[in-house]
Design a protein around this motif. Structure first.
Motif, PDB file in Angstrom:
ATOM      1  N   SER A 120     -12.689 -10.888  -4.981  1.00 42.89           N
ATOM      2  CA  SER A 120     -11.270  -9.951  -5.664  1.00 42.89           C
ATOM      3  C   SER A 120     -10.371 -10.148  -4.705  1.00 42.89           C
ATOM      4  O   SER A 120     -10.006 -10.572  -3.754  1.00 42.89           O
ATOM      5  N   ILE A 171      -6.655  -7.645  -3.451  1.00 38.28           N
ATOM      6  CA  ILE A 171      -6.205  -6.410  -3.238  1.00 38.28           C
ATOM      7  C   ILE A 171      -4.623  -6.568  -2.917  1.00 38.28           C
ATOM      8  O   ILE A 171      -4.449  -7.270  -1.920  1.00 38.28           O
ATOM      9  N   ASP A 202      -1.704  -4.223  -1.860  1.00 40.64           N
ATOM     10  CA  ASP A 202      -1.324  -2.688  -1.593  1.00 40.64           C
ATOM     11  C   ASP A 202      -0.050  -2.627  -1.325  1.00 40.64           C
ATOM     12  O   ASP A 202       0.777  -3.608  -0.746  1.00 40.64           O
ATOM     13  N   PRO A 208      -3.939   0.875  -4.085  1.00 42.10           N
ATOM     14  CA  PRO A 208      -3.936  -0.570  -4.131  1.00 42.10           C
ATOM     15  C   PRO A 208      -4.394  -1.078  -5.744  1.00 42.10           C
ATOM     16  O   PRO A 208      -4.966  -0.428  -6.364  1.00 42.10           O
ATOM     17  N   ARG A 252      -6.376  -3.836  -7.825  1.00 42.60           N
ATOM     18  CA  ARG A 252      -7.429  -4.582  -7.427  1.00 42.60           C
ATOM     19  C   ARG A 252      -7.670  -5.579  -8.796  1.00 42.60           C
ATOM     20  O   ARG A 252      -7.578  -5.059  -9.788  1.00 42.60           O
ATOM     21  N   GLU A 310     -16.352  -0.181   1.483  1.00 40.78           N
ATOM     22  CA  GLU A 310     -15.131   0.104   0.752  1.00 40.78           C
ATOM     23  C   GLU A 310     -14.522   1.478   1.742  1.00 40.78           C
ATOM     24  O   GLU A 310     -13.163   1.575   1.943  1.00 40.78           O
ATOM     25  N   HIS A 321      -8.403   7.636  -4.001  1.00 42.50           N
ATOM     26  CA  HIS A 321      -8.135   6.590  -3.157  1.00 42.50           C
ATOM     27  C   HIS A 321      -7.657   7.215  -1.699  1.00 42.50           C
ATOM     28  O   HIS A 321      -8.039   6.950  -0.672  1.00 42.50           O
TER      29      HIS A 321
END
Length: 836
Positions: free
Chosen positions: A106, A108, A110, A134, A136, A207, A418
Motif C-alpha cells: 500500500s 500512504i 501524509d 493520510p 491511502r 496501525e 485517525h
C-alpha cells in the motif's frame, strides 16, 4: 530516491517482516489547471521538472529555486497570490517491490495539501482532499521502475478579485483556515506533500497502539489495544513489554489484536506536568506475532497518569472547568499554540522544539492547539510528553459555519478517527474540543442557530472521541457562549471591546468598532471604546477558565529590520501596518489608541516598538494576576498566543525569530507556582498569596510604598502561611494609608516571591526614564552585566546579539542593582541596555 526503513527483525533471515520504504526525492512543475497529465508531462518524465525533496512546501521550494522573492519580506507576499491559482504536479520513483500474492502493498501519503489526484504509471489511483489525514491507496505486489504522479489543484473560488475569494470555499476544504488570512497571519494557502511511504506486509502490520491509564495506586492498571492489519485472514497476536523510566522491565503481557490487554504496573512512576513533578515516561514495545514470528514492531514512550475535566458545581453558584491530574485539581497555566509557520505539509520541528522549550521555561503547564491551524507532527506531541505540558486540543474548525451533508461528515469522521487514535497514547493529551469560537461568534452576531453545525460538533465528534479515547470533549471553545459562571471563556472585552450579551456601553463600542478606519485619539467614541476595552476590565471577569486573553504588540525591532524594507521602518508606513492585518477588526490604529491610553505614543519606531511591548506586558500581568487570585474558582489561564507564524504585529509572546518578547519574561514571573499580587479594591488594595504548588509555604513579607526615586513613604511587615492549592488575601490597606499616588508605587518582597503594583497607567506616572549605570565582566564564555539606577526604570532590557540572559525585561528599583548572566556570547558583541 528512496530510503529503506525495515522494522527490526526478530525472526530468522528467511522470514519476511513488514517493511516500510520512505520516498524522499522527486520532481515538480506547475501548470494551468486545465491541462491534463499528457499535456503537462508527456512521455518525458524529466521534461521541465525541477528537483524537490520531502517534506515539500511549494512556497519554500519556489524561494529556493529563485522563482519568487521571500514572501515574508517586504510586500512580496502579495506577489505570491498566483501560486494558489496553479496546478502543481509532482513525480516520484517508487522502490522496487517483488512480493507474492499473499502479501499486501500500500501507499500512504501524509500531509497532502490539499486537492490531490494520484496516478501510478499513468493510471489513476484515486483522489484525496484532506490535509488532516493520510491518503491511502492499494498498490500491486510487483513494482519495478514504478512512477507515482501527484497533482494538487487550486480549490474552487467564491468570487474573483480579492484576497478573500476563497473564504467560503475554505469552509468546505479540510485545510488550515488561517492560510486564507487571520488577524495574525497573511493570505498564503500552503501547497505541499509531507511524506510518501510504501508499506509491504507479508502477514500483518501495526496501525495504531492505544495505551490508557485506568487507575493509579501502589499498582497502576493500564490497558493496551493494538489495531493491526492482517493479510489473507492471518491470525495475529500481540506481545507487550513495558520498561520504566530507568529502562527496567516493569511488566510484560500478551493478547490478541483488537482486544484490550490489561497490565498491572507495580509502584508506578506517574507522569506529571513539569510544575508539579516529573513527567515520567515508560517505553512500550509492541510486537505483532503471526505464525510464531514477529512481523511488525512499534516502540513508543507512554506515561502513566489519569486526567479528567471536572465540570461539577463550584462553591459560588457556578460550575468548575478544571483539570484533575492524577486525582489532583491543577492550575492550567499556559498559552494558545498557533502554527509556527505557514506550511501544513512541512512544519518545522526545530522551531516547534524551541517554542515548546520556551513555553516550559516560562512556567507553562498547558497549551491549547487552536482550531484554525493544523494537527502537529508526532514529534511535537512527543516533546510535550517529555516537557510535561498538557494539551487542550481543538479539532481543525474555526469561526465559521461548516457543512453537515453526508459526504462531508463522512470525511470528517475519517479525519477525526485517525487523529484521536494517533494521539490517544500521549500523556500530554488532556481534552478534545470541537472548534474555535463558532458558537460564541454565532451568539455575538445573533445567528439563527447558536449551536451551529450541530450534527458535526454535538453528534459526530463527541461520538468519535468517546469511541477512541478516554478524554473529555467540549463542542466549542468557549463552550458555554462565553459565560462567566461555567465553561471556558475567551476575553475579547479587553482589546477588542466585544462580548456575548454585551452591556449597553460595550454594544455601542461594537457598533462603532467595525465601521471605523483610523480613529481620532480625541474622539469621544475612541475614549468610550478604551474605557470598555482597557486591561482594567479583566478585573470584572469572574471566569472559571480563561482559554484566550491577551494584548497585541510589535515583534522586536531587529525582527522588523530583517523583514521590512528600510523605507518601511516608520510608524505610519502601510507595509508595517500589513503585519498586523488590522483592517480585519476595527480601526487600524488600535495599537496607537491603547498606547495613548496606557503608555504614551513615542515619535520614533524603535521607541514605539518598546512602548507596545511594555503595554502588552503590563496588560497581561494585570489580567493574569487577577485570574490567578480567583483560584480555585478560576483554574486556568491560557494567553493568546505563544508563537508567531511570520514576522508580525501580534499577541505572540515569542516572535518569529524565536526572540522572547518582554511579555515572555513577565509571564515567567507571574506564572510562578507561588505568587504574591496586589488587588485593587474600592479605596484601597489587598495583598494576596496564590499557591498552586503541592506544599505549604511560610513567608515573611515586606510591603512598601516608595517614590520613583526610592524614598520610603510607608511600609508594613506580614508573616503568613500560604497553604498548598489556595489563594487568599493576607492584608488590606486604604490608598490614603499607604500614600498611593501618581508619583509612588508599591513593592512586595519576601524570601520566595516579590512583586510590585502601580496605582496608575504608565502614561500617568509622574516620572522620567532614568539613566542606567552599567558594568560588564567576562569570564571565559560567561558574560555578567550589572545594571543600576537612582530611580525606577521599567522593562530594563539587556541585549548582546541574540544571547538569552538568565533574566531580562525587569524593573530596576532605585538603589538595587541587578546582575544578569549569559553564556557563549562572542567577544566583541555589542551590549545594549534599554529602559522605559
Amino acid at each position: 530516491m528512496w530510503l529503506h526503513d525495515l522494522h527490526e527483525r526478530r525472526s530468522s533471515a528467511s522470514t519476511l517482516t513488514t517493511a516500510r520504504f520512505a520516498v524522499s526525492d522527486g520532481r515538480y512543475v506547475d501548470a494551468d489547471p486545465a491541462q491534463d497529465l499528457v499535456d503537462v508531462l508527456g512521455e518525458d518524465t524529466a521534461a521541465g521538472l525541477l528537483p524537490i525533496s520531502l517534506p515539500a512546501d511549494v512556497h519554500r521550494q519556489l524561494l529556493a529555486d529563485g522563482r519568487i522573492a521571500d514572501p515574508d519580506r517586504g510586500d512580496h507576499n502579495e506577489e505570491c497570490f498566483w501560486v494558489q491559482d496553479r496546478a502543481w504536479w509532482f513525480r516520484f520513483s517508487l522502490p522496487d517491490v517483488e512480493a507474492d500474492e499473499s502479501n499486501e502493498v500500500s501507499l500512504i501519503i501524509d500531509r497532502l495539501d490539499t486537492q490531490a489526484t494520484v496516478w501510478l504509471n499513468g493510471a489513476p489511483l484515486g483522489t484525496h482532499a484532506n490535509a488532516f489525514r493520510p491518503a491511502r491507496f492499494d498498490l500491486p505486489t510487483q513494482l519495478r521502475n514504478a512512477t507515482l504522479t501527484v497533482r494538487i489543484d487550486p480549490p474552487a473560488k467564491d468570487e474573483e478579485g480579492s484576497e478573500s475569494e476563497y473564504a467560503t470555499a475554505a469552509a468546505r476544504l479540510r485545510k488550515p483556515c488561517y492560510a486564507y488570512g487571520w488577524d495574525f497571519a497573511p493570505v498564503r494557502p500552503s501547497i505541499g506533500i509531507g511524506s510518501i511511504t510504501v508499506v509491504q506486509r507479508d502477514r500483518g502490520s501495526i496501525e495504531y497502539v492505544d495505551f490508557r491509564t485506568v487507575s493509579i495506586a501502589d499498582s497502576a492498571k493500564v490497558t493496551v489495544n493494538v489495531d493491526a492489519v492482517a493479510v489473507a485472514g492471518k491470525a495475529a497476536t500481540v506481545r507487550l513489554e513495558l520498561r520504566d523510566p530507568d529502562a527496567n522491565v516493569a511488566v510484560v503481557g500478551s493478547g490478541s489484536t483488537g482486544s484490550s490487554i490489561t497490565l498491572q504496573v507495580p509502584r508506578p512512576k506517574l507522569w506529571w506536568t513539569h510544575d508539579r513533578g516529573e513527567p515520567a515516561l515508560y517505553t512500550l514495545r509492541t510486537d505483532l506475532v503471526v505464525d510464531g514470528e514477529v512481523v511488525d514492531t512499534d516502540v513508543r514512550r507512554v506515561g502513566i497518569r489519569t486526567i479528567e475535566l471536572d465540570q461539577s458545581a463550584d462553591t459560588i453558584g457556578g460550575q468548575h472547568f478544571r483539570f484533575i491530574l492524577n486525582g489532583e485539581a491543577v492550575a492550567s497555566l499556559g498559552a494558545n499554540w498557533a502554527p509556527s509557520g505557514l506550511s501544513a505539509a512541512a512544519p518545522d520541528d526545530t522551531r516547534a522544539h524551541r517554542y515548546l522549550t520556551l513555553a516550559r521555561d516560562a512556567g507553562m503547564s498547558m497549551l491549547r492547539i487552536w482550531g484554525g491551524g493544523y494537527y502537529e507532527t508526532d514529534l511535537f506531541y512527543e516533546l510535550c510528553d517529555e516537557l510535561g505540558i498538557l494539551i487542550f486540543h481543538d479539532f481543525m474548525f474555526a469561526n465559521r459555519e461548516y457543512p453537515v451533508d453526508e459526504d462531508y461528515l463522512a470525511e470528517v469522521e475519517r479525519e477525526a478517527t485517525h487523529q484521536v487514535r494517533r494521539l490517544v497514547s500521549h500523556p500530554c493529551m488532556a481534552l478534545w474540543c470541537g472548534s474555535n469560537e463558532i458558537e460564541a461568534v454565532a451568539a455575538i452576531y445573533e445567528w439563527p442557530e447558536l449551536r451551529v453545525s450541530a450534527a458535526l460538533f454535538h453528534a459526530l465528534l463527541p461520538r468519535v472521541v468517546a469511541a477512541n479515547s478516554d478524554l473529555g470533549y467540549i463542542g466549542s471553545s468557549p463552550c458555554e457562549f462565553n459565560a462567566h459562571d461555567k465553561g471556558d471563556r475567551h476575553n475579547w472585552q479587553v482589546w477588542h471591546g466585544v462580548d456575548v450579551d454585551p452591556s449597553p456601553e460595550t454594544r455601542a463600542a461594537m457598533d462603532w468598532y467595525p465601521t471605523t478606519d483610523r480613529a481620532s485619539l480625541d474622539d469621544p467614541m475612541t475614549k468610550a471604546y478604551v474605557a470598555i476595552a482597557h486591561p482594567r476590565r479583566y478585573l470584572d471577569d469572574v471566569t472559571r477558565f480563561v482559554s484566550e486573553y491577551g494584548l497585541g504588540s510589535y515583534c522586536w525591532y531587529s525582527t522588523l529590520e530583517k523583514w521590512l524594507d528600510p523605507e518601511a521602518l516608520q510608524i505610519d508606513h502601510p507595509q508595517l501596518f500589513k503585519r498586523s492585518r488590522p483592517g480585519r477588526f476595527g480601526p487600524f490604529n488600535k495599537v496607537e489608541i491603547f498606547l495613548d491610553a496606557m503608555v504614551g505614543v513615542p515619535a520614533d519606531l524603535p521607541s514605539y516598538v518598546r512602548a507596545t511591548q511594555l503595554m502588552q506586558a503590563e496588560g497581561i500581568k494585570l489580567g493574569t494576576e487577577h485570574f490567578r487570585r480567583l483560584w480555585p474558582i478560576c483554574s486556568g489561564e491560557l494567553l493568546w498566543q505563544l508563537n508567531d507564524c511570520w514576522p508580525s504585529i501580534s499577541w505572540a509572546l515569542v516572535d518569529t525569530e524565536l526572540r522572547p518578547k518582554p511579555a515572555w519574561y513577565y509571564t515567567r514571573r507571574f506564572f510562578a507556582p507561588f505568587l504574591a499580587s496586589v488587588k485593587p479594591v474600592d479605596g484601597g488594595v489587598e495583598l494576596w498569596l496564590t499557591n498552586n504548588g503541592r506544599v505549604d509555604i511560610d513567608e515573611d513579607l515586606t510591603i512598601r510604598t516608595t517614590s520613583f526615586t526610592g524614598d520610603v513613604l510607608w511600609s508594613a511587615q506580614i508573616s503568613a502561611r500560604s497553604e498548598a492549592n489556595t489563594s487568599r488575601a493576607v492584608g488590606t490597606w486604604s490608598l490614603e494609608e499607604i500614600e498611593a499616588g501618581a508619583s509612588s508605587y508599591l513593592t512586595v518582597a519576601g524570601r520566595t516571591t516579590s512583586n510590585r503594583h502601580f496605582f496608575t497607567d504608565v502614561v500617568e506616572m509622574e516620572r522620567t526614564t532614568p539613566p542606567i549605570d552599567v558594568d560588564v565582566t567576562r569570564s571565559g564564555d560567561r558574560l555578567d552585566v550589572t545594571v543600576g539606577s537612582d530611580a525606577l526604570a521599567l522593562m530594563v532590557t539587556v541585549t548582546a546579539g541574540d544571547a538569552l540572559f538568565d533574566d531580562n525585561c525587569f524593573d530596576l528599583h532605585p538603589g538595587h542593582p541587578r546582575t544578569v548572566t549569559a553564556y557563549g556570547v562572542p567577544e566583541g558583541t555589542n551590549i545594549e541596555i534599554l529602559a522605559n
